[in-house]
Design an enzyme around this catalytic site. Sequence first.
Site, PDB file in Angstrom:
ATOM      1  NE  ARG A  74     -18.793 -43.027   4.585  1.00  0.00           N
ATOM      2  CZ  ARG A  74     -19.326 -41.839   4.390  1.00  0.00           C
ATOM      3  NH1 ARG A  74     -18.608 -40.840   3.988  1.00  0.00           N
ATOM      4  NH2 ARG A  74     -20.622 -41.635   4.585  1.00  0.00           N
ATOM      5  CG  HIS A 273     -37.389 -46.325 -17.763  1.00  0.00           C
ATOM      6  ND1 HIS A 273     -36.078 -46.731 -17.837  1.00  0.00           N
ATOM      7  CD2 HIS A 273     -37.676 -46.244 -16.444  1.00  0.00           C
ATOM      8  CE1 HIS A 273     -35.607 -46.882 -16.615  1.00  0.00           C
ATOM      9  NE2 HIS A 273     -36.547 -46.594 -15.749  1.00  0.00           N
TER      10      HIS A 273
HETATM   11  C1  BG6 Z   1     -36.849 -46.736 -12.079  1.00  0.00           C
HETATM   12  C2  BG6 Z   1     -37.443 -45.496 -11.469  1.00  0.00           C
HETATM   13  O1  BG6 Z   1     -35.993 -46.393 -13.130  1.00  0.00           O
HETATM   14  O2  BG6 Z   1     -37.875 -47.579 -12.570  1.00  0.00           O
HETATM   15  C3  BG6 Z   1     -38.451 -45.854 -10.398  1.00  0.00           C
HETATM   16  O3  BG6 Z   1     -36.408 -44.700 -10.908  1.00  0.00           O
HETATM   17  C4  BG6 Z   1     -39.460 -46.845 -10.913  1.00  0.00           C
HETATM   18  O4  BG6 Z   1     -39.085 -44.681  -9.902  1.00  0.00           O
HETATM   19  C5  BG6 Z   1     -38.770 -48.020 -11.574  1.00  0.00           C
HETATM   20  O5  BG6 Z   1     -40.251 -47.285  -9.818  1.00  0.00           O
HETATM   21  C6  BG6 Z   1     -39.775 -48.961 -12.200  1.00  0.00           C
HETATM   22  O6  BG6 Z   1     -39.131 -50.084 -12.709  1.00  0.00           O
HETATM   23  P1  BG6 Z   1     -39.946 -51.406 -13.045  1.00  0.00           P
HETATM   24  O7  BG6 Z   1     -38.945 -52.303 -13.683  1.00  0.00           O
HETATM   25  O8  BG6 Z   1     -40.507 -51.914 -11.756  1.00  0.00           O
HETATM   26  O9  BG6 Z   1     -41.044 -50.982 -13.979  1.00  0.00           O
END
Ligand code: BG6
Length: 519
Positions: A74, A273
């Site tokens: 938007r 994760h």
């Molecule tokens: C994301 C989360 O999926 O992963 C975040 O929503 C987090 O809160 C992030 O900071 C961390 O990712 P990475 O790749 O920096 O470990």
Amino acid sequence: MPTAGARPGAPAADWDNPLRDPRDRRLPRIAGPSGLVVFGVTGDLSRKKLMPAVYDLANRGLLPPGFSLLGFARREWEDQDFAQVVHDSVREHARTEFREEVWQQLAEGMRFIPGDFDDDAAFKQLRSAVDELDASRGTSGNYAFYLSVPPKFFPKVVRQLKRHGLARAPEGSWRRAVIEKPFGRDLASARELNRIVHDVFDPDQVFRIDHYLGKETVQNILALRFANQMYEPVWNRSFVDHVQITMAEDIGIGGRAGYYDGIGSARDVIQNHLLQLMALTAMEEPAAFDADSLLAEKLKVLKAVKLPENLGEHTVRGQYAAGWQGGAKVRGYLQEDGIDPASTTDTYAAVKLEVDNRRWAGVPFYLRTGKRLGRRVTEIAVVFQRAPHSPFDSTATEELGANAIVIRVQPDEGMTVRFGSKVPGTSMEIRDVTMDFAYGESFTESSPEAYERLILDVLLGDANLFPRHQEVEESWKILDPVEGYWESHGTPAQYPSGSWGPEEADEMLARDGRSWRRP
Ligand code: BG6
């Protein structure tokens, strides 16, 4: 042909190379004719990750010459305004060097569609742009729609794609939907989301992003386990005492209060994760290295996960208080901008899980994550039992810890094996030493950023690294009772920023006669 960065002597594009065996993973995997439509293109993720990843792929010669990038948002922008925003984000965040000729080629295929998600005229314009790009840049009707928007907008966007005939591919082409987490906030909402998305796209058209699966070190878990002979024989309850999976961050919630408050750390990263890391660590060897076989094995693990009966003793949630980090004073979660001062959202979570199957029965998997912890580190530590007998007298081994294999996911990517060794000298004293493998020392090749790998896989239709809806739902089945328990039992324990989490988390492991690693 813009094959800049491709291996010397490699074909300009491998989709038209009849000699290429698609199973040969040594050749660069280059996407065929295609385009990417990004909804929510003005957001942070798009600016910091998606746009730079697209450029890096182009710069490495992994995108087709006519690749097209469409932004939908938007804003009263023309194509060139959009191109300028992409340009700035590439200059700021791309990992490969900036090359004018690569940029020019990419920029020629950029289009911007202004509008909101209710706006039929905007979707009509999107459809015309797709048709025009098919004709002018040879995208062949192959499009991925990336929903980089909060989940509340998913229903609208996918319905509009259906309504305007964009979700179904013309004969011989493909259409794919890419969705970002959070995939719901519990089992019920995840099911509803899946229902809405599957109403429009077939399950194999949907690519759910869990960017941890795009990380090189995470993909290496399966290589380590199944391409070698020496780990699997000890990778089970006969040798392993327990497994610790840690994802620690030193950052706070930054400007994400709107997303984070009410969601918390367990929903934010354990549901996706950390449970994915656990599934890869615990799963059996897949029948083949393909999406269906990987799904089958990961799903078996997730279904076998058992929560302890006493959740009060075996789970902990915490919230960061003010403290010191990197020499600076930082404020607590409740003082962050946009956070309800009475919020009970967790910024730290630890849970004990078991995998109730023949390989793992009785072996606890401890998962923990937190923001504003001592340092940023993600690792999987497989901690072994003590040797059943020692011929040395007890003073020789009193400083000896347990053997461990630690997969260092980030930031210092690699692997450490910890074992005991005689201390040089005239007496028999045995102490822990480590043997290290570091990516930086063993390989000259650099790792692609997770989003590069995942966007390329979407364009190639390779679903290996994408969780399917069944995994998402199983993961919520694990987490829902924990969240339910927390909601009805007290408030999160406070921990000072810069520490390793609440004392309750140490007590949780101490009750089991174990302790957390301090990575
Ligand atoms: C994301 C989360 O999926 O992963 C975040 O929503 C987090 O809160 C992030 O900071 C961390 O990712 P990475 O790749 O920096 O470990």
